[in-house]
Design an enzyme around this catalytic site. Structure first.
Site, PDB file in Angstrom:
ATOM      1  N   ASP B 120       6.585  -5.808  -7.911  1.00  0.00           N
ATOM      2  CA  ASP B 120       5.137  -5.892  -8.151  1.00  0.00           C
ATOM      3  C   ASP B 120       4.610  -4.474  -8.305  1.00  0.00           C
ATOM      4  O   ASP B 120       5.299  -3.497  -7.955  1.00  0.00           O
ATOM      5  CB  ASP B 120       4.409  -6.643  -7.030  1.00  0.00           C
ATOM      6  CG  ASP B 120       4.560  -5.966  -5.677  1.00  0.00           C
ATOM      7  OD1 ASP B 120       5.684  -5.513  -5.365  1.00  0.00           O
ATOM      8  OD2 ASP B 120       3.577  -5.879  -4.919  1.00  0.00           O
ATOM      9  N   GLU B 185       4.855  -6.171  -2.335  1.00  0.00           N
ATOM     10  CA  GLU B 185       4.891  -4.918  -1.587  1.00  0.00           C
ATOM     11  C   GLU B 185       3.562  -4.181  -1.620  1.00  0.00           C
ATOM     12  O   GLU B 185       3.093  -3.667  -0.599  1.00  0.00           O
ATOM     13  CB  GLU B 185       6.007  -4.001  -2.134  1.00  0.00           C
ATOM     14  CG  GLU B 185       6.371  -2.855  -1.187  1.00  0.00           C
ATOM     15  CD  GLU B 185       5.498  -1.608  -1.339  1.00  0.00           C
ATOM     16  OE1 GLU B 185       5.459  -0.792  -0.399  1.00  0.00           O
ATOM     17  OE2 GLU B 185       4.846  -1.446  -2.391  1.00  0.00           O
TER      18      GLU B 185
END
Lengths: 496, 496
Positions: B120, B185
């Protein structure tokens, strides 16, 4: 050849049958045309004429063209005046929307009024919390929701419909009517000041009175407005690192522009709303006893106002304090910060350049040029004390003066009669906390009498989510304008 | 049947010819495949896998599927673990991206490493000041620009390419390799903690070491990272009127939420960066003499750092002060305000509900649970003193602990050898100011050794505009991972 008023009427009669003023017929016409009025408003609201968003400029140009088209279709003598260009912060220039003027002259001997209005709007986005699409006029329980519905598209249309009603019934206009419609009101009427100055001795030379309907009532009772606050709109930009930084990787090694910006913004106002910039409060004209009495006499439901805003406590619990701080004292509002993280989510960024927008409402005897100096010097001194390596740039983007009229002027007396005829009540005599920057310019440049005659409802939510105008205010407001044209003509007769 | 290591090798040899480790051949393979590596990165960067923007969730799911597909194509034993749902501020729930795990087990008797990474990214928009389209990987002067290029897509791909290189040359993997790749994250690894706990005795049971490559070097010299700061991310929301108000019409009658918010934010930090929240600074572990010496020994060009950031002055002029405040002291960053006016232009609004985002980096011996209490109580008490009728809600959205490793651990010794082999220098031993929230969880839950081996450049601009990774770091980083797998296998042999 100069004709006397009498021979002029004779000439007109020689060409067509002109009916005399019959208020009931005009009312009947308005009542039977209200669906067309709503459709006209729908068509105008659908144009995203947001003057503050430069990416919407094409829509704004289209809006001005539609305005001109409508006035032309009504038989007006229409011009679209080029008022130059706008300089953007990045140095580029952008064409300003043209200013539309129109003239409906029935008799040069008659009184001439000039109706001012604007067809640009504030930003409006569904995601800001609108219950309906902002640019799709939606009627719910008698209210017409849409961005610009009340501010200022419906009032402008209502003035046009008032003229159309006289025309449709073949009644001579009681006074000559001119229009001046702009497209930059929401961002400070750029270009209009210069145009008014330039046309003072042409377009404005035969104008007797200026009428503005760009505000709202105080309560369900109709109102006439005799004052507005001005506005000095500031940008305070703090620039630090050359680009945004990761707050984990760099946090603790640089003085962050946001910290500086928050720090200087926090010195503008006290928690209770007291303005802390030296010199601002001192410039305000003291409240006279007569003025105080006028506030005391206004019927104003504090509880209702509080509930409408949805707050548990207002800034002042006393009616006179509250209304006077709403209308005749300055106030500071911090609108937001450009350049910082503003979306939902959790971005861990140190913004490199942040730009706070705040504004200070202006009242007599404040002077925007002085305020600009006071604010800039104060923020620079506060910032200097922080000993930050970042750079502060303070800019006054808008500097609009306040405006104040004499409530005993004939224009206001005529207004009271028109309100009485349509609504059968005395109007509230009110001021407006908001700014119609151009009011002061009209007054200063042309020296003509100016009246503010609102038809917007007290709860129309101008500049907010879910802006609306009620069908009632839109339709009855049209009748008010019809009646007012008649009453203004009576001033002329008593004067002659 | 349990085979001895020897018979296991014999079995393997019976089915195919397995080559032994030849570093030069692996390097040759990497060099000749770098265009494919860049193309793979381009494909990944094109996916707008922004985990903080819920409207991009479909892209994030697609990113996880692409990650799984690649690992499957490499012959891994791949699973996609459902880690539940995320609750949004408005009460709705949203599926979290699945966590991808993969196993490449060449010999159960061997050491097993588990590579953690994330796919991400932070938000990235051209209008934020990117010189290139953030989601279109663009190579300029040997740098590969794109959101997520360095953080963390290239490092994840480099680990995959390292494994692929061994496979392509038919060399046995020196150690077993597992992958655990997540997609949350950047917003706090939601769901991953629980998954690690749940799989402690399954997926993690045979893992010896955990490797994270989610950070960057300090300078052009390669580095090993032995500590990260944690992060407590807060939202402070102040709610006033029930909707946005026109600042002219209502300014002066309500206590504005923005004024309150600016007021409380201004109490977090002093102009020089000192944290003012009681208890925060007191919790920080004192700087030991050995630690101080370590900072003194690091080669760090303050002038270059200052120029890179583009500031005229840093928060500290002393190297030890600067590096220690970057890595081992807490810091407060105010990221921005949601709900206020944040666009260009001059909207005259009183925002009704405003939500400040700020975060406090965590270091030993701070405890996020305690920090949450300290910040909440402090802001509530500061707010109470303002006697505002508005409502304040303080929420800790992320609470990630710091992480600190022993630099003399065998994993770090192996790392030094790998760096030496690839770059022919000693690595800098550094800490990281940013947060890899999951590092601490891995350590606490699994009890396994953990090493951070960055390949990102010191000037990659993670979380900023114009994020990039250089082709050099991407390609040489792949070689570093190849070499490191070999060195870790040596630990195993000396241990047995």
């Amino acid at each position: 050849m100069k004709l006397s008023p009498l021979s002029c009427v004779s000439v007109a009669l020689a060409f067509s049958i002109v009916h005399t003023f019959r208020y009931e017929d005009l009312v009947e016409h308005v009542n039977s045309h209200q669906e067309q009025y709503v459709e006209a408003l729908r068509e105008w609201v659908a144009v995203e004429s947001d003057s503050s968003d430069v990416s919407k400029r094409a829509e704004l140009h289209r809006m001005m063209a539609m305005t001109a088209d409508k006035l032309r279709a009504m038989g007006g003598n229409v011009t679209m005046a080029d008022v130059g260009e706008q300089e953007l912060p990045d140095g580029r220039t952008l064409a300003l929307p043209k200013v539309v003027t129109a003239e409906f002259i029935s008799d040069p001997q008659k009184t001439t009024v000039c109706v001012y209005g604007h067809v640009d709007v504030q930003p409006g986005k569904l995601e800001d919390g609108w219950a309906t699409e902002p640019y799709n006029l939606t009627e719910i329980n008698g209210n017409l929701y849409g961005r610009g519905a009340s501010d200022n598209k419906a009032p402008v249309l209502a003035w046009m419909h008032a003229v159309e009603a006289y025309q449709a019934l073949n009644m001579e206009l009681p006074v000559n009517v001119k229009f001046i419609i702009e497209g930059m009101e929401e961002t400070g009427s750029n270009g209009l000041d210069a145009m008014i100055v330039a046309q003072r001795d042409t377009f404005f030379s035969d104008v007797d009175y200026i009428i503005i309907s760009d505000c709202g009532w105080l309560s369900p009772r109709p109102a006439l407005t005799y004052g507005t606050r001005g506005n000095c709109y500031f940008s305070a930009e703090i620039e630090g690192p050359k680009q945004d930084l990761h707050s984990g990787v760099y946090g603790g090694t640089v003085i962050e522009p946001m910290t500086d910006l928050i720090g200087i913004l926090d010195t503008l106002i006290s928690p209770s709303g007291k303005i802390l910039i030296p010199g601002i409060r001192e410039a305000v004209a003291p409240l006279s006893e007569e003025e105080k009495k006028r506030y005391q006499d206004i019927e104003f439901d504090m509880e209702n106002y509080k509930n409408k805003l949805g707050v548990s406590q207002l800034m002042y619990n006393d009616k006179v304090e509250l209304l006077s701080h709403r209308w005749r004292y300055p106030t500071v509002s911090i609108h937001g910060i450009e350049g910082a993280f503003s979306a939902s989510g959790t971005k861990t960024v140190i913004p490199a350049k942040v730009n706070a927008k705040f504004s200070i409402r202006q009242v007599p005897d404040m002077d925007p040029a002085v305020v600009k100096k006071q604010v800039t010097e104060y923020l620079q001194s506060v910032f200097a004390r922080r000993k930050s390596p970042n750079k502060l740039k303070v800019t006054m983007v808008i500097g609009a003066k306040p405006w104040l009229a004499n409530t005993h002027h004939v224009l206001y007396e005529a207004g009271k009669k028109a309100v009485k005829r349509v609504f059968n009540v005395e109007p509230d005599m009110i001021r407006e906390g908001g700014t119609i920057p151009i009011a002061r310019t009209f007054q200063d440049v042309t020296g003509k009498g100016l009246v503010m005659m609102p038809i917007g409802g007290f709860d129309d939510g101008m500049h907010s989510q879910n802006e609306k105008i009620s069908r009632y205010n839109y339709v009855e407001g049209t009748k008010l304008f019809i009646a007012y044209l008649h009453e203004v003509a009576q001033i002329q007769r008593s004067r002659v």
